[in-house]
Write an enzyme that holds these catalytic residues in place. Structure first.
Site, short mmCIF file in Angstrom:
data_model
loop_
_atom_site.label_atom_id
_atom_site.label_comp_id
_atom_site.label_asym_id
_atom_site.label_seq_id
_atom_site.Cartn_x
_atom_site.Cartn_y
_atom_site.Cartn_z
N ASP A 13 33.23 -56.02 95.16
CA ASP A 13 32.07 -56.91 95.36
C ASP A 13 32.28 -57.92 96.48
O ASP A 13 31.72 -59.02 96.46
CB ASP A 13 31.72 -57.71 94.08
CG ASP A 13 31.61 -56.84 92.86
OD1 ASP A 13 31.14 -55.70 93.00
OD2 ASP A 13 32.00 -57.30 91.77
N HIS B 274 26.86 -51.41 95.85
CA HIS B 274 26.90 -52.09 97.14
C HIS B 274 25.49 -52.58 97.42
O HIS B 274 24.54 -51.81 97.30
CB HIS B 274 27.23 -51.10 98.26
CG HIS B 274 28.61 -50.51 98.15
ND1 HIS B 274 29.72 -51.26 98.03
CD2 HIS B 274 29.02 -49.24 98.17
CE1 HIS B 274 30.78 -50.48 97.98
NE2 HIS B 274 30.38 -49.24 98.05
#
Ligand code: GDP
Length: 425
Positions: A13, A41
């Site tokens: 992340d 994503h």
């Protein structure tokens, strides 16, 4: 032209999707080389916000070929769901190729993932239940099913029968569930086969030829260095290597082809799921940072779970950059810290065997305490800034201090979630 790897320096992340999407504008090919649809994503561009989990992050760039390499845990249903969603939202149908050697995440991988987490109870690993650990276990037990097997029904059935032999014993005896039948699993897998066929090819030949022609290739990692099974916070790791070093294997390129490694890290820390996290914040301080982080607060793209947040961890990030072999860093989410008078950052760990700048093994990590240094904050919005020298002096000093601590040049600074909110140094 170089092959560039875009990989995470931390727990995942970090903003790799945004960086890949930005760099994909000048790339011919973007490749996913490991993992499956278990982590997301985020890409934000003029067409809106897209949460990708299996498709490579170059899909919003017309003309870029997007490859799912042999190292990926491939789930045809997730592939088509994501693809359909992109097209419905006005993205031109991307050029996609799926390796005929990639292996399939089957319905029983997801079933076993869920059953095992349930069995473990409070010892569970916080799996996203996308079947990833059972998938890679089968791959290395040589019980996996390759994408190419979908086009040979007899072989598919035989592979499934072999895979299910031991699984049915476990289902019955360990989990108290009914057995699975290879023919009905085959039927489920074959549902997507015809639609998938045009996308399937020998992507290794494709990539090797493109590389020899000097085309520009991006290989995109999922999660981050600290989730790597060998170098990360095992057992709170993922099941495939998240490192740039594995990209040549998972994509199908020579190891010496990758000559640029962009490690992505946030200007603070965030982490989804369980495992040691030395700079973790709790209470109101954590809530404040979580609320301001990312594009809409720090919540998992796939899981929607609140992400754990903390101050920038130079010990973990220096280590993450080292195991990634980072040649440069992209620092994201710098804008998020604009609310703070002072910004703490972790420069060392205090462990049972003393103070250290090296990232220790898990046994010591669990009790390690951060040694924090404080830098002055800039207390202003910076999302419109497009060059380093236009950043407030305090923000420049913060970036330079990070660069000094991790020992890798910060080449890109991201000051907002949108594709354009970034500049090079
Ligand atoms: P990935 O898995 O590494 O691609 O990262 P994720 O997409 O899961 O998480 C990164 C989060 O940060 C997402 O919410 C992005 O939209 C957001 N993001 C990326 N870069 C920036 C930035 O510079 N500033 C802000 N505020 N958000 C960013």
């Amino acid at each position: 032209m170089p092959v560039t790897a875009v990989v995470g320096a931390n727990w995942g992340d970090e903003g790799k999707g945004k960086i890949t999407d930005a760099l994909a504008g000048t790339s011919n090919i973007v490749v996913r080389f490991q993992g499956g649809s278990n982590a997301g994503h985020t890409i934000i561009n003029e067409k809106g916000k897209f949460a990708l989990s299996l498709l490579p992050s170059g899909v919003c760039r017309p003309g870029t070929i997007n490859v799912i390499g042999p190292g990926v845990a491939f789930h045809p249903g997730d592939f088509f769901a994501e693809l359909d969603n992109l097209i419905e939202r006005g993205i031109p149908a991307p050029e996609l190729r799926v390796s005929d050697r990639a292996q399939l995440v089957t319905p029983y991988h997801r079933l076993f993932d869920a059953l095992e987490e349930e069995r473990l109870g409070d010892r569970q690993f916080g799996s996203t239940k996308k079947g990833i650990a059972p998938f890679y276990a089968d791959k290395y037990l040589k019980l996996g099913v390759q994408v190419a097997d979908l086009f040979d029904e007899r072989r598919l059935l035989a592979r499934l029968e072999t895979a299910l032999e031991a699984k049915n014993v476990l289902l019955r005896q360990l989990y108290g569930k009914s057995e699975l039948d290879a023919a009905s699993v085959a039927e489920q897998l074959l549902r997507d086969a015809e639609r998938l066929k045009p996308y399937v090819c020998d992507t290794t030949e494709l990539l090797q030829s493109a590389w020899k022609r000097g085309e520009s290739i991006l290989v995109e990692g999922q999660l981050g260095a600290l989730r790597d099974p060998d170098h990360g916070i095992y057992p709170f790791s993922t099941s495939s290597s998240t490192l740039a070093g594995f990209a040549s294997v998972g994509a199908g390129l020579p190891p010496y082809a990758i000559d640029r490694v962009v490690a992505v890290t946030k200007a603070y820390s965030s982490c989804v799921g369980t495992g040691p996290f030395v700079t973790e914040l709790h209470g109101a301080e954590a809530e404040e940072l979580r609320k301001r982080g990312g594009d809409a607060g720090e919540y998992g793209v796939v899981t929607k779970r609140p992400r754990r947040v903390g101050w920038f961890d130079a010990v973990a990030t220096r280590y993450g950059c080292m195991v990634q072999g980072a040649t440069e860093v992209a620092l994201t989410n710098l804008d998020v810290l604009g609310y703070l008078d002072e910004i703490p950052l972790c420069v060392q760990y205090r462990t049972e065997s003393g103070t250290t700048g090296s990232f220790p093994v898990n046994a010591q990590l669990e009790t390690a305490q951060p040694v924090l240094e404080k830098m002055p904050g800039w207390r202003t919005a910076i999302s419109d800034v497009r060059s380093f020298d236009k950043l407030p002096r305090e923000a420049q000093a913060y970036v330079l201090r990070i660069e000094e601590l991790i020992g890798v040049p910060v080449r890109r600074v991201s000051v907002g979630p949108h594709r354009d909110q970034m500049f090079e140094r």
